[in-house]
Write an enzyme that holds these catalytic residues in place. Sequence first.
Site, PDB file in Angstrom:
ATOM      1  N   ASN A   7       0.688  -1.325   0.019  1.00 27.47           N
ATOM      2  CA  ASN A   7       0.064   0.277   0.084  1.00 27.47           C
ATOM      3  C   ASN A   7       0.995   1.485  -0.480  1.00 27.47           C
ATOM      4  OD1 ASN A   7      -1.745   2.022   0.512  1.00 27.47           O
ATOM      5  ND2 ASN A   7      -2.754   0.921   2.409  1.00 27.47           N
ATOM      6  N   ARG A  89      -2.878  -1.660  -3.383  1.00 30.69           N
ATOM      7  CA  ARG A  89      -3.539  -1.219  -2.922  1.00 30.69           C
ATOM      8  C   ARG A  89      -3.293  -0.241  -4.096  1.00 30.69           C
ATOM      9  NH1 ARG A  89      -4.947   2.917   1.044  1.00 30.69           N
ATOM     10  NH2 ARG A  89      -7.533   3.548   0.733  1.00 30.69           N
ATOM     11  N   HIS A 178     -12.660   2.847   0.432  1.00 28.39           N
ATOM     12  CA  HIS A 178     -12.813   1.716   1.152  1.00 28.39           C
ATOM     13  C   HIS A 178     -13.523   0.501   0.483  1.00 28.39           C
ATOM     14  CE1 HIS A 178     -12.167   5.188   4.025  1.00 28.39           C
ATOM     15  NE2 HIS A 178     -11.033   4.660   3.887  1.00 28.39           N
ATOM     16  N   ARG A 239     -10.528  16.061   7.471  1.00 25.08           N
ATOM     17  CA  ARG A 239     -11.532  16.391   6.625  1.00 25.08           C
ATOM     18  C   ARG A 239     -12.637  16.451   6.478  1.00 25.08           C
ATOM     19  NH1 ARG A 239     -10.367  10.482   3.155  1.00 25.08           N
ATOM     20  NH2 ARG A 239      -8.115  10.207   3.822  1.00 25.08           N
ATOM     21  N   GLU A 382      -7.758  -5.181   5.070  1.00 29.45           N
ATOM     22  CA  GLU A 382      -8.009  -4.654   3.733  1.00 29.45           C
ATOM     23  C   GLU A 382      -6.665  -6.044   2.984  1.00 29.45           C
ATOM     24  OE1 GLU A 382      -8.950  -0.266   3.554  1.00 29.45           O
ATOM     25  OE2 GLU A 382      -8.381  -0.719   5.173  1.00 29.45           O
TER      26      GLU A 382
END
Length: 395
Positions: A7, A89, A178, A239, A382
């Site tokens: 990743n 990823r 996601h 965010r 993940e």
Amino acid sequence: MKILVLNCGSSSLKYQFIDMENENVLAKGLCERIGAEGSIIKHQGKVEFKNEVPMSDHKAAIGHVIDALLNSDHGVISDIKEVGAVGHRVVHGGEKFTRSVIIDDQVYSAIQECCDLAPLHNPPNLMGIDACSALLPSVDQVAVFDTAFHQTMPEHAYLYAIPYEYYKKYKIRRYGFHGTSHKYVIKRVAELVDEPIEELRIITAHLGNGASVCATDGGKSLDTSMGLTPLEGLVMGTRSGDLDPAILAFIGKKEGITPQEMENILNKKSGVLGVSGLSHDFRDLEEAAEKGNERAKIALEIFFYRVAKYIGQYAVALKGVDVIAFTAGLGENSPFARAKISQYLCAIGAYLDPAKNNVRGKEAMISYDNSHPALYVVPTNEELVIAQDTFDLTR
Ligand code: AMP
């Protein structure tokens, strides 16, 4: 077969090396400050260590990862040929990718074309792919996209109500992110409730530094809170999530700042950090709120309220919901956050059992037995989804 999962971020790289015979993680770690002073590899395998070593780029970093895997004292393989495949990823697959794929020249170019949609994420993902092509030239590489799972959303969920030509010209639409996490969690939920996934309506709340809610019907994504970029939807660590778009021009004019600067503020200086003025980390905020810090309290309350509102919306979108599952850093580890969010959820028939909710980082049903929907905690994984997809495509 053993699979290296990567990743790659702009200056960091997370990795796991997984044996697919038993899905055991043989080694994992993190390279930080790639391309800067003080780059460091933090490795866990047969031993755990932190090494400050120069890493001018991702190729150098992956070189150190391979060295750690092969190390004669504490390595987990004795020959580089034991790396069966690499799974990456990749954040944005646009409308081109509805599932994971083996990377060839065409796929590489298509990922490049999506850089426009994810300028912060896809370029470092490509750097990781380039590095592996150079260091492991005969090994298959697979791209697993954050967006692919959401490609089943219907038009009415993914189109924005702006002139249609912008969708046609620039592909401006909701993509969602996601995806690997939501996909993993619903699969586990179906196994835990012992019902076919095709018959379940599940809402997953991935609550970490980045946060999104996803509505799934029969195993397929029907809607999700992140949009063209990961900025839309829930309030997050830094965010803003949803806001009136007119605010951008208003603040821009008042403060004399450009749209790019405004985007930076919304991505990096907003969310619970922006409101609290204290921290983006929910642990710090929970602690401060407990000690009476009002701004920490209100930042958390906005966050919980927004999560609950999204879950309510999605219960309507799904015309009913069977399971609501919490995952990621906060969702897995904070009984307090789950309790605060669940206070609102009795409106849709979900009743949290405080005794069962006292759980961290473990799979558990946390609602009363007669609650419908049921509430669950499911730690996400993940990396395992990336490894499984890579294994399925390359074995
Ligand atoms: P993630 O992005 O999934 O790694 O989640 C990271 C976030 O989860 C951190 O910023 C923390 O705010 C939050 N988190 C992790 N552990 C806990 C905990 N025990 N209590 C509250 N929040 C936590």
